[in-house]
Design a protein around this motif. Structure first.
Motif, PDB file in Angstrom:
ATOM      1  N   THR A  66       3.154 -18.255  37.956  1.00 35.98           N
ATOM      2  CA  THR A  66       3.627 -18.107  39.328  1.00 35.98           C
ATOM      3  C   THR A  66       3.822 -19.488  39.937  1.00 35.98           C
ATOM      4  O   THR A  66       3.040 -20.411  39.673  1.00 35.98           O
ATOM      5  N   LYS A 112       1.175 -22.189  38.545  1.00 36.54           N
ATOM      6  CA  LYS A 112      -0.109 -21.791  37.991  1.00 36.54           C
ATOM      7  C   LYS A 112       0.111 -20.821  36.838  1.00 36.54           C
ATOM      8  O   LYS A 112       0.800 -19.813  36.980  1.00 36.54           O
ATOM      9  N   LEU A 122      -0.979 -17.907  34.847  1.00 38.49           N
ATOM     10  CA  LEU A 122      -1.852 -16.779  35.150  1.00 38.49           C
ATOM     11  C   LEU A 122      -2.434 -16.128  33.899  1.00 38.49           C
ATOM     12  O   LEU A 122      -3.563 -15.650  33.913  1.00 38.49           O
ATOM     13  N   ALA A 179       6.005 -13.067  39.452  1.00 40.34           N
ATOM     14  CA  ALA A 179       5.728 -14.169  38.532  1.00 40.34           C
ATOM     15  C   ALA A 179       6.858 -14.264  37.516  1.00 40.34           C
ATOM     16  O   ALA A 179       7.644 -13.325  37.342  1.00 40.34           O
ATOM     17  N   THR A 207      -8.152  -9.093  33.995  1.00 43.05           N
ATOM     18  CA  THR A 207      -8.095 -10.037  35.110  1.00 43.05           C
ATOM     19  C   THR A 207      -9.485 -10.284  35.678  1.00 43.05           C
ATOM     20  O   THR A 207      -9.855 -11.425  35.988  1.00 43.05           O
TER      21      THR A 207
END
Length: 216
Positions: free
Chosen positions: A52, A60, A62, A84, A127
């Motif tokens: 993203t 970044k 992810l 993203a 996540t």
């Protein structure tokens, strides 16, 4: 289990008929952040990088995703712009599925819809695990845990990731990653090459990460 390999053979055959197979070279863009296209992507072979970007120009990393992963489902379900970008971290073969065709397939087959829900739930669990690992203050055990987890998630001991991308994923500096990789190499837990890290001893990485004790 990944979305694709959790499907039955008839379900995979159906999606294979309505989808289009596309091959991507390393660094090719597969999905673009902010785009309003709504097709879904199933990674059949290879590894992709999810990134993203922010308005200040920073980016970044992810996640890395491997074979069997379903991507793009949020945009397909909500009609919102892509949150993203996805690019190939290695040569990739992917199945691109029109969102209308996919929606029709899930309506006709409740088990396929259930598998989609399972894939979303699994993504959330992964996540959450990444957030737990990222909370470890010391970089070395944090990196050890991350590399072990990536090997499990991607089902491979050779991770196609550069040191800058690993630093972004681990939320630390490139210098800290370089130092930590040297130490992990010295322990005999990993080998490194250009844009690749080979996990030699995954249990050893997990043991090192789990042994970290936060001092009061």
């Amino acid at each position: 289990m990944s979305f694709w390999w959790g499907l039955t053979t008839p379900q995979r055959n159906l999606l294979g008929k309505v989808g289009t197979r596309v091959r991507y070279g390393t660094d090719d863009q597969i999905l673009h952040q902010g785009a309003r296209d709504r097709h879904l992507v199933v990674i059949l072979t290879g590894v992709v990088k999810v990134v993203t970007s922010y308005s200040n120009g920073l980016a970044k990393v992810l996640a890395l995703r491997g074979p069997g992963t379903l991507l793009g489902e949020i945009a397909a379900l909500t009609a919102s712009p892509r949150t993203a970008a996805v690019s190939a971290a290695s040569p990739v073969t992917a199945l691109l599925i029109n969102n209308v065709e996919f929606a029709a397939a899930t309506r006709a087959d409740p088990a396929l819809h259930a598998q989609l829900e399972q894939a979303l739930a699994t993504r959330l669990l992964v996540t959450n695990q990444q957030l737990v690992e990222a909370s470890i203050p010391a970089v070395l055990p944090r990196l050890a845990g991350l590399l072990a987890s990536l090997g499990d998630q991607l089902d491979t001991n050779v991770l196609p990731i550069s040191q800058p991308d690993l630093a972004s994923l681990a939320a630390t500096s490139e210098a800290s990653v370089a130092r930590s990789l040297r130490e992990l190499r010295a322990m005999g837990l990993i080998r490194t090459g250009r844009r690749r890290i080979e996990v030699i001893d995954a249990p050893g990485l997990r043991s090192y990460a789990d042994s970290y004790d936060v001092k009061p």
